[in-house]
Design a protein around this motif. Structure first.
Motif, short mmCIF file in Angstrom:
data_model
loop_
_atom_site.label_atom_id
_atom_site.label_comp_id
_atom_site.label_asym_id
_atom_site.label_seq_id
_atom_site.Cartn_x
_atom_site.Cartn_y
_atom_site.Cartn_z
N GLN A 206 13.74 -12.48 -1.46
CA GLN A 206 13.99 -11.18 -0.99
C GLN A 206 13.32 -10.57 0.20
N LEU A 207 14.01 -10.10 1.20
CA LEU A 207 13.16 -9.57 2.47
C LEU A 207 13.05 -8.10 2.12
N LYS A 208 13.50 -7.64 0.85
CA LYS A 208 13.35 -6.41 0.69
C LYS A 208 12.94 -6.04 -0.73
N ILE A 209 12.06 -5.36 -1.11
CA ILE A 209 11.42 -5.40 -2.71
C ILE A 209 11.26 -3.94 -3.10
N PRO A 210 11.24 -3.69 -4.25
CA PRO A 210 11.03 -2.47 -4.73
C PRO A 210 9.53 -1.70 -4.36
N PRO B 178 8.49 -3.74 9.93
CA PRO B 178 7.97 -2.51 9.95
C PRO B 178 8.67 -1.09 10.31
N GLN B 179 9.87 -1.62 11.12
CA GLN B 179 10.78 -0.31 11.16
C GLN B 179 11.41 0.14 10.04
N GLU B 180 11.84 -0.57 9.14
CA GLU B 180 12.41 -0.37 7.97
C GLU B 180 11.27 0.29 6.86
N SER B 181 10.01 0.38 7.35
CA SER B 181 9.13 0.86 6.20
C SER B 181 8.27 2.14 6.96
N ALA B 182 7.12 2.31 6.37
CA ALA B 182 6.08 3.26 7.03
C ALA B 182 4.86 2.59 7.74
N VAL B 183 4.57 3.20 8.86
CA VAL B 183 3.72 2.61 9.57
C VAL B 183 2.49 3.65 9.68
N VAL B 184 1.36 3.20 9.65
CA VAL B 184 0.09 4.11 9.58
C VAL B 184 -0.63 3.61 10.96
N GLU B 185 -1.22 4.54 11.71
CA GLU B 185 -2.12 4.34 13.04
C GLU B 185 -3.42 4.53 12.76
N ASP B 186 -4.19 3.76 13.49
CA ASP B 186 -5.67 3.95 13.57
C ASP B 186 -6.54 3.62 12.52
N ILE B 187 -6.01 2.69 11.36
CA ILE B 187 -6.53 2.23 10.15
C ILE B 187 -7.85 1.70 10.23
N GLU B 188 -7.90 1.03 11.47
CA GLU B 188 -9.29 0.28 11.96
C GLU B 188 -10.46 1.15 11.82
N LYS B 189 -10.06 2.54 12.17
CA LYS B 189 -11.38 3.38 12.32
C LYS B 189 -11.80 3.61 10.93
N LEU C 214 -1.75 6.37 1.82
CA LEU C 214 -1.88 4.95 1.90
C LEU C 214 -1.33 4.30 0.60
N THR C 215 -0.13 3.65 0.87
CA THR C 215 0.55 2.80 -0.14
C THR C 215 0.90 1.51 0.31
N CYS C 216 1.40 0.82 -0.75
CA CYS C 216 1.95 -0.62 -0.62
C CYS C 216 3.48 -0.63 0.46
N LYS C 217 3.70 0.52 0.62
CA LYS C 217 4.88 0.42 1.58
C LYS C 217 4.48 0.38 3.13
N HIS C 218 3.23 0.76 3.27
CA HIS C 218 2.88 1.02 4.81
C HIS C 218 2.74 -0.31 5.54
N TRP C 219 2.58 -0.43 6.64
CA TRP C 219 2.34 -1.49 7.72
C TRP C 219 1.24 -0.77 8.63
N PHE C 220 0.45 -1.60 9.39
CA PHE C 220 -0.42 -1.28 10.30
C PHE C 220 -0.93 -2.35 11.47
N MET C 221 -1.26 -1.93 12.40
CA MET C 221 -1.52 -3.12 13.62
C MET C 221 -2.97 -3.13 13.43
N PHE C 222 -3.20 -4.63 13.40
CA PHE C 222 -4.67 -5.02 13.49
C PHE C 222 -4.89 -6.15 14.64
N HIS C 223 -5.47 -5.99 15.77
CA HIS C 223 -5.55 -7.02 16.46
C HIS C 223 -4.44 -7.55 17.19
N GLY C 224 -3.50 -6.72 17.28
CA GLY C 224 -2.08 -7.10 17.95
C GLY C 224 -1.11 -7.70 16.97
N VAL C 225 -1.40 -7.68 15.82
CA VAL C 225 -0.50 -8.34 14.76
C VAL C 225 -0.34 -7.21 13.73
#
Length: 527
Positions: free
Chosen positions: A149-153, A170-181, A397-408
């Motif tokens: 499954q590419l999609k999960i509950p 990530p475009q189908e979920s939520a993205v958080v910014e600046d989590i590295e800080k 912050l939840t398990c539906k979120h994505w974030f960027m870290f070192h370009g990944v």
């Protein structure tokens, strides 16, 4: 995190009535932990101060953990136990994980998994999904591991809301910014392993069903060759014409008293035009009984005919697609063989005579769905970059979120929230690539049914007393009768008629059993 409170909403029934009421009790928790895992219902453990003895049982009640700013956890109390120092510990399960929500999500995920990445209108998808479910899952609700499954509950921990989220987009979920800080210094751990990343899938898809097979074999010339002059002829035409096999007549088998699976198809018997025939072929030699009986002839009749044998049976048919799906981006050397045996094919072949499943509309759609699902399975194996770290508490912050870290881009897979301290986060990455897969053209293996010939069917064509044989026997009978005195002027007509009735022309087609060797695998005869 500001001062934390825990609100218990009790539901009680007034004694001796059906009337229920509710009241709330607010306490200050000593400690709590929240565990949230990808695809699972969040759980919260709360240590409470001593509970009043006159409070009703808490199991089944609503518990809300909150601070001055927002709700931290909203769930149902599933149990209470005494922890260290007899401190009561309450277990809450997020209210978003109730059975109705989970059933709806399961139905939605079934459709997502079956839908794959192929195009098509929503209406087509709604019609196709139940069919694909029967073909792949045999009516079972579980989604096999290979159909990744590419999609999960996703179950929200602060409200009854649930949804479906992507684990590679990530475009189908939520993205958080600046989590590295917010990360705690020196808490980052990164692991990458290619041992689970699949380089290729060797795919085999099998479809098997019973096909109805019908056909016919012309044996006109074989019957003719059994007669003198290669043409049906007789001295007893009335008997021959009345006994000639009609259309639909079942043919005999020597090995069984039961009817065979063969029957008469085309059947025609009609007199030959005698104008151009030799006169001697149209009658017996001159027959002399006595000096005072005029010599006479017996007419010999000739026929043209058409005769074919029909057969009908159920044949086991099987089609197999073999192909390779290669990971064009990551190469770990790990290959996996995947064999999918489709179910319930019989319901979806286009007709009882179908010779192919994968050439049909539903067969093509099924093949495309399987390809998409296997691709998903490879994609999921490529989530092999794992990081974990600690960070300051972030309430949203939840398990539906994505974030960027070192370009990944990473998706959060596990969260642990500890009271008044910090969050522990685990996340996994998927490196998306436009040309991820190399798919070899499918090879479809299908063996056509073996053509059945007359040699496969005919055991024997038994012809007794054709016109030529009858003539020889008759002349011998008359000569013997004259010598013995059994045939004379007064009884010769009756004697000849009785002889011919006993020696009339008969044709019997005897068939072989319908063997399994005529079919691809096994055979089921029609009863």
């Amino acid at each position: 995190m500001s001062k934390i409170r825990f609100l218990i909403q009790f539901l009680v029934r007034f004694p001796g009535t059906e009337v229920t009421g509710a009241f709330s009790r607010e306490v200050f928790p000593i400690y709590f932990e929240i565990h949230e895992m990808e695809g699972e219902v969040p759980i919260c453990y709360v240590e409470l101060p001593n509970i009043r003895e006159d409070d009703p049982p808490m199991s089944g009640c609503t518990g809300i953990l909150y601070d001055e700013d927002d709700i931290i956890f909203h769930g149902l109390i599933q149990g209470v136990k005494n922890g260290n120092g007899w401190i009561p510990t309450v277990k809450l399960v997020a209210s978003s994980g109730n059975s109705n929500v989970m059933n709806n999500l399961k139905s939605g995920l079934q459709g997502v998994s079956q839908g794959g990445s192929q195009g098509g209108s929503q209406g087509d998808a709604e019609k196709t999904i139940p069919v694909i479910e029967k073909l792949l899952y045999n009516g079972k609700s579980e989604i096999p591991e290979i159909f990744g499954q590419l999609k999960i509950p996703y179950y929200d921990r602060v409200s009854p809301v649930s949804s479906i989220v992507s684990i590679i987009n990530p475009q189908e979920s939520a993205v958080v910014e600046d989590i590295e800080k917010s990360m705690v210094k020196n808490s980052m751990i990164i692991k990458q392993s290619c041992k689970d990343c699949l380089s290729a899938i060797d795919l085999e898809i099998d479809a098997s069903w019973l096909s109805h097979v019908e056909g016919d074999v012309d044996i006109t010339s074989r019957i003719a060759k059994k007669f003198h002059g290669n043409k049906i002829n007789t001295l007893t035409p009335t008997n021959l014409e009345s006994s000639w096999p009609r259309f639909g007549t079942n043919l005999a088998s020597p090995s069984s008293a039961r009817p065979s699976k063969y029957y008469v198809g085309h059947s025609v018997l009609f007199p030959e035009n005698e104008i151009h025939m030799n006169r001697n072929d149209l009658r017996t030699p001159k027959i002399v009984i006595a000096d005072n009986v005029p010599p006479f002839f017996i007419k010999r009749k000739w026929y043209n005919h058409k005769f074919s044998i029909c057969y009908a049976y159920h044949q086991f048919r099987k089609e197999t697609i073999k192909m390779k799906i290669e990971n064009n981006y990551r190469h770990s050397g790990v290959r996996k063989k995947v064999r999918i045996d489709l179910k319930n094919i019989q319901e979806f072949v286009e007709s009882p005579f179908s010779e192919s499943f994968f050439d049909t509309d539903i067969g093509i759609k099924t093949y495309k769905r399987i390809i998409a699902m296997v691709e998903n399975y490879v994609k999921i194996s490529m989530r092999d970059i794992k990081i974990s770290f600690s960070m300051k508490y972030a309430k949203g912050l939840t398990c539906k979120h994505w974030f960027m870290f070192h370009g990944v881009q990473y998706k959060i897979t596990n969260l642990k929230i500890i009271a008044n301290k910090k969050m522990k986060v685990e996340a996994m990455a998927f490196e998306k690539n436009a040309n991820l897969f190399k798919i070899d053209p499918p090879k479809i293996e299908k063996k056509p049914p073996r053509e059945i010939s007359a040699d496969d069917i005919i055991y024997d064509i038994a012809v007794e007393n054709d016109g030529h044989t009858q003539t020889q026997k008759l002349l011998e009978f008359i000569n013997a009768g004259k010598l013995s005195g059994n045939i004379n002027k007064s009884n010769y007509k009756r004697a000849i008629n009785e002889f011919l009735n006993k020696n009339n022309t008969t044709i019997k087609v005897i068939t072989k059993p319908l063997k399994t060797q005529y079919c691809t695998h096994q055979i089921f005869n029609l009863s």
